[in-house]
Every structure is written in C-alpha cells, then in structure tokens.
Enzyme design. Structure first.
Site, mmCIF file in Angstrom:
data_model
loop_
_atom_site.group_PDB
_atom_site.id
_atom_site.type_symbol
_atom_site.label_atom_id
_atom_site.label_comp_id
_atom_site.label_asym_id
_atom_site.label_seq_id
_atom_site.Cartn_x
_atom_site.Cartn_y
_atom_site.Cartn_z
ATOM 1 N N GLY A 65 0.817 -1.207 0.000
ATOM 2 C CA GLY A 65 0.000 0.000 0.000
ATOM 3 C C GLY A 65 0.850 1.256 0.000
ATOM 4 O O GLY A 65 1.869 1.338 -0.695
ATOM 5 N N HIS A 94 9.402 -5.352 -5.194
ATOM 6 C CA HIS A 94 9.529 -4.577 -6.431
ATOM 7 C C HIS A 94 9.827 -3.128 -6.088
ATOM 8 O O HIS A 94 9.868 -2.738 -4.921
ATOM 9 C CB HIS A 94 8.267 -4.704 -7.297
ATOM 10 N N SER A 143 5.246 -5.950 -1.787
ATOM 11 C CA SER A 143 5.554 -4.534 -1.862
ATOM 12 C C SER A 143 5.980 -3.999 -0.490
ATOM 13 O O SER A 143 6.949 -4.470 0.097
ATOM 14 C CB SER A 143 4.330 -3.779 -2.407
ATOM 15 N N MET A 144 5.276 -3.015 0.052
ATOM 16 C CA MET A 144 5.643 -2.414 1.335
ATOM 17 C C MET A 144 5.550 -3.421 2.459
ATOM 18 O O MET A 144 6.319 -3.358 3.433
ATOM 19 C CB MET A 144 4.722 -1.224 1.617
ATOM 20 N N ASP A 180 8.459 -6.928 -10.642
ATOM 21 C CA ASP A 180 7.818 -7.761 -9.619
ATOM 22 C C ASP A 180 8.552 -9.094 -9.517
ATOM 23 O O ASP A 180 8.644 -9.834 -10.502
ATOM 24 C CB ASP A 180 6.350 -8.016 -9.974
#
Length: 304
Positions: A141, A195, A170-171, A251
């Site tokens: 997010g 990523h 991600s985060m 990714d």
C-alpha cells in the site's frame, strides 16, 4: 453538468390544482436550462446505487466482477471470560494484543498505520524488553504509511518479530524483512513479492519532474533498507546497491525457500510444539531452516 437552478418553492398559496401546482408538489430535482426532464433521464435517478465496499481482503484482478469483493459483514469474533470480578468480553484483536500479537491484514494505509503504530507504542510502554510478534498478510500500500510502521518498529525498545501468513508484497515485504534479526519467519505456503515503488501523476512538466525525483528518492531509500536487512541476514556485505536495484526492478515473487535463501526471512514455521509462543516455535523449526540455509551457495564466515 453545471446546475443553474433548483425548484424549491413550497408556498401553499402557489400550490393550486393546476398543472404547475401538481409539478411543484413532486420531489425537487436539480435542473439546468439545457436539460429536458424526460422519463429516460429520470429513470437513472430512481435507481438504487449499488453497495460500495470500503475494504477488500486479498488480491483481485481487473477482469473480476466488483460483486465478488467481500462486503463488510464479516462477524467480529468475541471471547468471554468468567473471573472472580465477573464475566468479561473481549474482541479477538484486543485479546491478541494482550498476548503482544499485532495483525497487519489488508492494504497498508493511514488508518492501518495509525492503529499499528499505536499498538507498538503501547506494548513498549507496558513491557519494553518483552518481544512483540507481528503477523503480516498484506498486498502492500502507501509507502509513507508503511514507513511510519517500519520506523516505529526500529524506534521502540521491544524487539519485533515478523511472521508472514498468506502473503507479503511490496511495502509489506519491507516490513517483513525489517523485523528483529533472526526472528523473521514465514509459514510454508506464504508468498512474498518485492519490487520498486509504483506511482503516477499528471500536470505541468515541472510538477512531473518534481514527482519523478521524489519517487526515485523513495526507490533508493527502499533499496538501501532492503540491502541492510539482506546483508544483516547473511552476516556480511553480500549485496551491493546495484544488485538490489536489479533485484527489485520488476515484480519478483518468492517462495518461502527462495525468500530464506535470499535473506528476506530467517526461518520457516511448520508446526508449533512449544507452548511459550511463536518465539519458542522457531526453536523447533531450526532443523528445516538449517537445511534450507545449508543449500545456499553463500554462507556466513562465522559459520564456516
């Protein structure tokens, strides 16, 4: 469409039994001078708007139907306890918080960040030296919201062990890797994805350039964070910034074994047999973690 006037007259003396009076007794409808009130135009106004979902759990593809997203009608589990003081009721997350367990589920945004940060600060004030366990199942997010959680994890005195259940992308993958060294874990069928930051903007050329410089700065910051934790897991400077940049160029999905070999996690949990909590479970699973680490071509000098 610009609204120029509203029909709001409700004076009784004007409500005659004429066609004008009958029209004024109807519900008020915004009108403009270039729109005719035909039945085909009024039909959409009478339709009921479809329900909106404030939060979705999991990943949804662009080709999926919006009706497939779960609504906010998931029942909240409650626990009842009978003590000498009487009966007490706890929601499941408050009960887990008493056991120093924090759950990070769903998209990382400002609301989740505020909740997780406040829980971390409260647990530190309660018992600063006692460890905290954070279970992560998130597609990622907001970078700023995630960095607020990450910085708080590093700031407090309590060691924070991270456990990936389901997925961390991600985060959320940065939060997973940012746990206490040696206490970053994942369940066997979890999925981890790393990523570079995603974003977009529009406007004047100078504004676009400012945004491009900012997102590039955030990318370099994320690369330095991942490099620090991956090298800490290896015990020496295994990765350079250029290698981390190439690693997070697109990714990159990792299985638990690949994440263990890369250094994103330290152990893989299979079965908890110790009653002392997740920290004790890691001691029972060191055999599997050791086997996976033994298959890595690069080992820490302290273990050679």
């Amino acid at each position: 469409m610009r609204v120029l006037s509203h029909v709001t007259t409700r004076r009784p003396d004007l409500l005659q039994t004429s066609a004008i009076g009958a029209a004024l007794q109807r519900p008020t409808i915004p009108m403009s001078f270039n729109m005719r009130l035909r039945p085909s135009l009024l039909a959409p106004l009478r339709r009921t708007a479809p329900p909106r979902y404030a939060r979705c759990f999991g990943h949804f593809t662009s080709g999926g139907s919006a009706s497939a997203a779960p609504a906010m009608n998931i029942p909240m589990p409650y626990i009842e306890e009978t003590t000498a003081q009487g009966r007490r009721t706890w929601d499941i997350f408050s009960k887990l918080l008493q056991e120093r367990i924090i759950c990070v589920n769903g998209e990382i945004n400002d609301y989740m960040s505020a909740s997780v940060v406040s829980q971390l600060l409260w647990l530190e004030s309660d018992t600063p030296d006692k460890p905290i366990t954070m279970y992560i199942n998130s597609p990622g997010g907001s970078v700023t919201s995630g960095m607020a959680i990450y910085d708080t994890m590093s700031y407090i005195k309590s060691p924070v062990s991270t456990v990936c259940v389901g997925g961390a992308a991600s985060m959320a993958a940065i939060l997973l890797a940012g746990g206490e060294p040696g206490k970053r874990c994942a369940l066997p069928h979890s999925s981890i994805m790393i990523h570079q930051p995603l974003g977009g903007t529009h406007g004047q050329a100078s504004d676009i350039l400012i945004y491009a410089n900012q997102i590039q700065r955030i990318r370099e910051q994320s690369n330095r964070i991942m490099r620090h934790h991956l090298n800490t897991a290896k015990g020496f400077e295994r990765y350079s910034l250029e290698e981390i940049n190439d690693l997070m160029e697109r990714d990159k999905y990792l299985s638990t074994e690949e994440a263990l070999e890369l250094g994103v996690i330290d152990e893989i949990f299979t079965k908890r047999t110790d009653k002392d909590g997740p920290e004790g479970a890691g001691k029972q699973d060191q055999s599997r973690a050791g086997e996976s680490k033994g298959s890595s071509p690069v080992e820490s000098p302290s273990k050679q």
